[in-house]
Design an enzyme around this catalytic site. Structure first.
Site, PDB file in Angstrom:
ATOM      1  N   ASP A  82       0.859  -1.306   0.167  1.00 18.88           N
ATOM      2  CA  ASP A  82       0.275  -0.539   0.435  1.00 18.88           C
ATOM      3  C   ASP A  82       0.671   1.319   0.193  1.00 18.88           C
ATOM      4  O   ASP A  82       2.027   1.307   0.409  1.00 18.88           O
ATOM      5  CB  ASP A  82      -1.007  -0.082   0.996  1.00 18.88           C
ATOM      6  N   GLU A 152      -6.059   3.591   3.657  1.00 17.48           N
ATOM      7  CA  GLU A 152      -6.593   3.866   4.930  1.00 17.48           C
ATOM      8  C   GLU A 152      -7.877   4.389   4.695  1.00 17.48           C
ATOM      9  O   GLU A 152      -8.665   4.473   5.858  1.00 17.48           O
ATOM     10  CB  GLU A 152      -5.457   5.417   5.206  1.00 17.48           C
TER      11      GLU A 152
END
Length: 420
Positions: A82, A152
């Site tokens: 990520d 997130e």
């Protein structure tokens, strides 16, 4: 371990890329980008993958990058990292600390930092991709290096799927990912079954009947109602969840009213739920609705409460067979540095990708805290106080051995399939 003789030549290349990789990591750390805005990061990744021989698809799910390296017949392995950072002001004191700011989704200027370690994930995957691309004589199959945006916010993985990811790549035989954690650097933590919780945030609006604070008898007070709801919600975990199951329910926000002597018309509560099974997840969410509705009925509210679910993350539950294969591969290379990761109440959206494609997966922890500092804190019984955790403004993994081990771990796990 199958293919162990092929690992040596692949991992031997680490010394050749280490200097570049460390500089790449520091650069990412100094230039963090918020969810859905990872354009500079994506550009750096795409450029490196192209130069390394990967077929590159960029802009997947807005800012996602996918590299595909075909190397003959064999399994297809997907490695994922990520990319996004957080609206946090870094206070690590590092020479390469972030001083970046950005405009968030609400139009506010906020500080930005890689306070969760995603920059390390990216650097590890870039390094692993380079090592495997430079050693194609040691393995067969296809390697997918997937760099995901917006972890997130919990919608980056789904965004890549919705943007046609499955049509851009061959269906993987396995999907693999890792996350740096506040554990001793160099430790690896595979875990079979549920490992990261499902997460659900809920916004609840309860409606009362406002009036003067001196005449509460002429009102339906939503502040008292909200307070009653908060207390009663605590019984869901303590009285409705079986002792052997884990659930966390936190009310993190209550907003109501504008002045001390005015009873408002409504109150808003925001809460967060963490669970480790779909059954428990449904039970807790249903109980919240039941309790809130019942308290509103008991208070004589003039209208039904409103419920809105948001920021939802899936359960991360590692495939036992895949996890066992990775654990055996790790143990042969890393020995006693391999430990079982405990259940984490944090959440991730990685599993949305393999789940949507019907692919088994595993996700392990990677220690990132300087070992002496961690052991001092442990000896003093102060791990919680002295060891910064993910999302803390002081969180920053020590570069080595974290970067080396994280890179090697991805290679070792991938080679458990690719080396046959």
């Amino acid at each position: 371990m199958a293919g162990s003789s092929a690992l040596g030549p692949v991992l031997a290349g680490l010394s050749d890329i280490r200097g570049w990789q460390e500089d790449f990591y520091r650069d990412l750390h100094q230039h963090p980008e918020l969810s859905h805005h990872e354009r500079r990061t994506a550009g750096k990744i795409g450029e490196r993958l192209s130069r390394t021989g990967f077929d590159v698809h960029d802009g997947v799910g807005n800012t996602g990058v996918v590299g595909l390296l075909r190397n003959g017949n064999g399994p297809t392995v997907l490695l994922r990292a990520d990319m996004d950072a957080l609206p946090v002001r870094e206070t690590t004191g590092l020479s390469y600390a972030s001083t970046a700011t950005a405009t968030d989704a609400s139009g506010n200027e906020v500080p930005v930092a890689h306070a969760c370690g995603h920059d390390l994930h990216v650097a590890c995957l870039i390094g692993a991709a380079m090592l495997l691309a430079n050693s194609t004589g040691q393995w067969n199959g296809s390697l997918i290096a997937l760099f995901q945006p917006a972890e997130e916010t919990g919608d980056g993985a789904a965004g890549m799927i919705d943007d046609g990811l499955a049509h851009l790549i061959p269906t993987p035989d396995v999907a693999l990912a890792q996350h740096v954690l506040p554990a001793p650097a160099g430790v690896l933590g595979p875990c079979s079954g549920p490992v990261l919780s499902a997460a659900d945030s809920m916004r609840i609006t309860v409606h009362g009947h406002g009036g003067h604070g001196s005449m509460p008898q002429a009102t339906v007070d939503p502040v008292v109602l909200a307070a009653t709801i908060v207390v009663r919600l605590q019984t869901i975990v303590s009285r409705e969840t079986p002792p052997g199951e884990t659930a966390v329910l936190t009310v993190g926000s209550i907003h109501a009213g504008t002045k001390s002597n005015i009873i408002p018309d409504s109150a808003e509560l925001q809460l967060n739920v963490r669970t480790y099974s779909e059954q428990t997840r449904r039970r807790v969410l249903d109980a919240i609705r039941r309790i809130v509705s019942a308290e509103c009925e008991a208070s004589g509210c003039p209208q039904e409460p409103e419920f809105e679910l948001f920021d939802r993350f899936p359960l991360t539950s590692n495939d036992p067979t895949v996890t066992d294969r990775v654990r055996r591969a790790f143990t042969e290379v890393f020995g006693d540095k391999v430990r079982t990761m405990e259940l984490q109440t944090a959440s991730e959206d990685f599993s949305d990708i393999p789940s949507a494609m019907g692919v088994p997966y595993t996700y392990w922890g990677l220690g990132g805290i300087e070992e002496e500092a961690y052991q001092r804190a442990a000896a003093a019984g102060r791990i919680s106080q002295d060891v910064p955790v993910n999302h803390s403004p002081k969180f920053a993994p020590v570069i080595q051995p974290t970067l080396d081990v994280g890179t090697q771990a991805l290679v070792v796990a991938a080679m458990a399939w690719l080396a046959g």
